[in-house]
Write an enzyme that holds these catalytic residues in place. Structure first.
Site, PDB file in Angstrom:
ATOM      1  N   HIS A   1      24.675  28.592  36.555  1.00 11.21           N
ATOM      2  CA  HIS A   1      23.319  28.686  35.980  1.00 11.21           C
ATOM      3  C   HIS A   1      22.660  27.300  35.928  1.00 11.21           C
ATOM      4  CE1 HIS A   1      24.275  32.793  35.172  1.00 11.21           C
ATOM      5  NE2 HIS A   1      25.205  32.490  34.289  1.00 11.21           N
ATOM      6  N   ASP A  36      27.003  37.604  39.721  1.00 10.26           N
ATOM      7  CA  ASP A  36      27.237  37.507  38.287  1.00 10.26           C
ATOM      8  C   ASP A  36      27.422  38.866  37.600  1.00 10.26           C
ATOM      9  OD1 ASP A  36      27.389  36.641  35.682  1.00 10.26           O
ATOM     10  OD2 ASP A  36      25.479  35.601  35.636  1.00 10.26           O
ATOM     11  N   TYR A  73      37.600  36.733  32.790  1.00  9.89           N
ATOM     12  CA  TYR A  73      37.854  36.352  31.393  1.00  9.89           C
ATOM     13  C   TYR A  73      38.481  37.427  30.522  1.00  9.89           C
ATOM     14  CZ  TYR A  73      33.127  38.270  30.426  1.00  9.89           C
ATOM     15  OH  TYR A  73      32.011  39.052  30.334  1.00  9.89           O
ATOM     16  N   HIS A 105      30.210  28.001  32.913  1.00  8.51           N
ATOM     17  CA  HIS A 105      28.850  28.437  32.555  1.00  8.51           C
ATOM     18  C   HIS A 105      28.209  27.303  31.780  1.00  8.51           C
ATOM     19  CE1 HIS A 105      30.368  32.869  32.175  1.00  8.51           C
ATOM     20  NE2 HIS A 105      29.612  32.803  33.250  1.00  8.51           N
TER      21      HIS A 105
HETATM   22 ZN   LIG Z   1      28.769  34.533  34.329  1.00  3.37          ZN
END
Ligand SMILES: [Zn+2]
Length: 460
Positions: A274, A325, A123, A237
């Site tokens: 998640h 992660d 990102y 996410h």
């Molecule tokens: Zn993440």
């Protein structure tokens, strides 16, 4: 070069099998997985039990450089959100050469720890001022080079990030390096595609979260992605934090996973990263959609996210895999350990991860994590079967925790009792040796470059 290996014990998708002959082609795809074979003369034999390599389905490589640096109290009540403030401060200084150095070490470390491929949720796109680099793909290319050098299998997921909260709230200063329009994201994907193809990497897309991508943009980005490749993986996410659930409820009247299932074509291409906070109906619907739950047990523990209801997910036949992660831990076995232990603590039961076919917890968890991880990666890395890539790990039969045990117990000891030392001898990716004697060839060089990059990033 020989493209065969004989294993006295190998973990095939059906379970532990004796005397397996593995053979693969020039491209690194398994062409033969033959049980009960006699060891042909001249075929190399593995030094210990062979297990499939685990795909790591969720990574933010640069975060490796500040793992361990946020373990002190900074606010009255520290949470994910105070951790995120520190992460933004770190991300603000990162240059492409830092990214490459950090990722090269991280990927070597992953290979040594039993991961044979990684999905990179990337990102940070722009320069430190928030402007596109002269080559807009600079930071993604740095990651691709790191993957190429270390030999880890790769799925690149450039991240679409546009707002600071539900309903398209404007981004804040800390997010300036992440922000791009849907159109510029699609151009980035087009530019990256030939590079990914050339090195056998898979390209997908990651809408960051429902906080960061408004409904219209999500719709347009998915349509654009489908035009490029209608089978490419999509990761998001979702429902990591209870605050995120509360904010989504006040914005839409729905919980995040329920909203996503009602407004996006969620199916087996999707990885719900998640998905910690779901109600019973969300567990049922999300599992039946075919999407993979992207569990990151050590990061979720480190950030105080909450505990995934593994029993509910499995009850509905949900696919799942593991990711490292934030890289508080980089070790495939430890993610499985943390997953199992969180469930034991929550349910006050033992051996929660065992299933009908595999009473040995470590065996059941390894096979499921490989299957789900491969699905999330969008690559043929789903275990020791013909047509899949020859990605495998040879356990260290001479490690004290493993010596003299039967193969299934060696895997159990590797996961539950190797005491944070490596019980891995060798790692192969696409039929090529990447780790031998527990070490990656770039270990020393990559470690030194990583430490130098981290030191630079920490300097005032
Ligand atoms: Zn993440």
């Amino acid at each position: 070069m020989k493209r065969t290996l004989f294993a006295a014990d190998a973990l095939l998708p059906t379970g532990w099998t004796k005397n397996v002959l593995l053979a693969w082609d020039e491209a690194g795809r398994l062409t033969q997985v033959q049980p009960d074979a006699a060891p042909p003369s001249g075929t190399p034999a593995s030094s210990g039990p062979v297990i499939p390599g685990t795909p790591n389905l969720h990574s933010h490589a640069f975060q490796r450089a500040f793992a361990g640096l946020t373990e002190h109290r900074a606010e009255q009540q520290d949470s994910f959100w105070s951790w995120r403030t520190l992460m933004y401060r770190f991300a603000a200084r990162l240059a492409p050469h830092h990214m490459e150095a950090i990722a090269t070490w991280l990927y070597a470390e992953m290979l040594e720890a039993g991961y044979t491929s990684v999905c990179e949720f990337q990102y940070v796109h722009h320069d430190t001022g928030g402007r596109p680099y002269a080559n807009d793909a600079s930071l993604s290319l740095a990651l691709l080079r790191a993957a190429q050098r270390t030999g880890i299998g790769f799925t690149l997921l450039p991240v679409l990030y546009q707002s600071s909260g539900f309903g398209g709230l404007p981004p804040n200063e800390g997010q300036r390096r992440f922000i791009r329009s849907t159109e510029s994201m699609l151009r980035l994907l087009e530019a990256l595609r030939p590079v990914c193809d050339a090195q056998g990497a898979r390209l997908g897309l990651a809408p960051h979260s429902l906080r960061a991508v408004a409904p219209d943009a999500l719709h347009d980005a998915l349509a654009g992605l489908d035009a490029l490749d209608p089978t490419s993986p999509i990761h998001i996410h979702i429902a990591e934090q209870t605050k995120e659930v509360d904010d989504c409820l006040s914005w839409s009247g729905q919980r995040p996973v329920a909203w996503l299932l009602d407004h996006a074509p969620v199916d087996a291409r999707w990885c719900l990263v998640h998905a910690t906070h779901m109600d019973a109906d969300e567990y049922r619907r999300a599992a039946l959609s075919g999407a993979v739950a992207g569990l990151c047990p050590t990061t979720e523990a480190n950030l105080g996210d909450g505990i995934f209801d593994f029993a509910a997910w499995r009850h509905h036949g949900g696919a799942w895999g593991v990711g490292s992660d934030s890289h508080a831990c980089v070790n495939a076995a430890e993610e499985l350990l943390m997953l199992e232990y969180s469930q034991r603590l929550a349910t006050r039961q033992r051996n929660v991860g065992a299933d009908g076919s595999h009473p040995q917890v470590a065996t059941a968890l390894t096979l499921a994590a490989v299957r789900g991880g491969a699905q999330a990666a969008g690559r043929a890395v789903g275990g020791l079967a013909v047509g899949q890539q020859a990605d495998f790990v040879v356990l260290d039969a001479r490690h004290l925790a493993l010596q003299g045990l039967a193969a299934p117990d060696m895997l159990s000891a590797h996961v539950f009792a190797s005491h944070r030392t490596s019980a891995i001898d060798a790692v192969w990716v696409a039929g090529q040796s990447r780790v031998a004697g527990g070490r990656h060839a770039l270990h020393d060089e990559a470690a030194a470059a990583f430490v130098a990059a981290r030191t630079q990033l920490l300097e005032d």
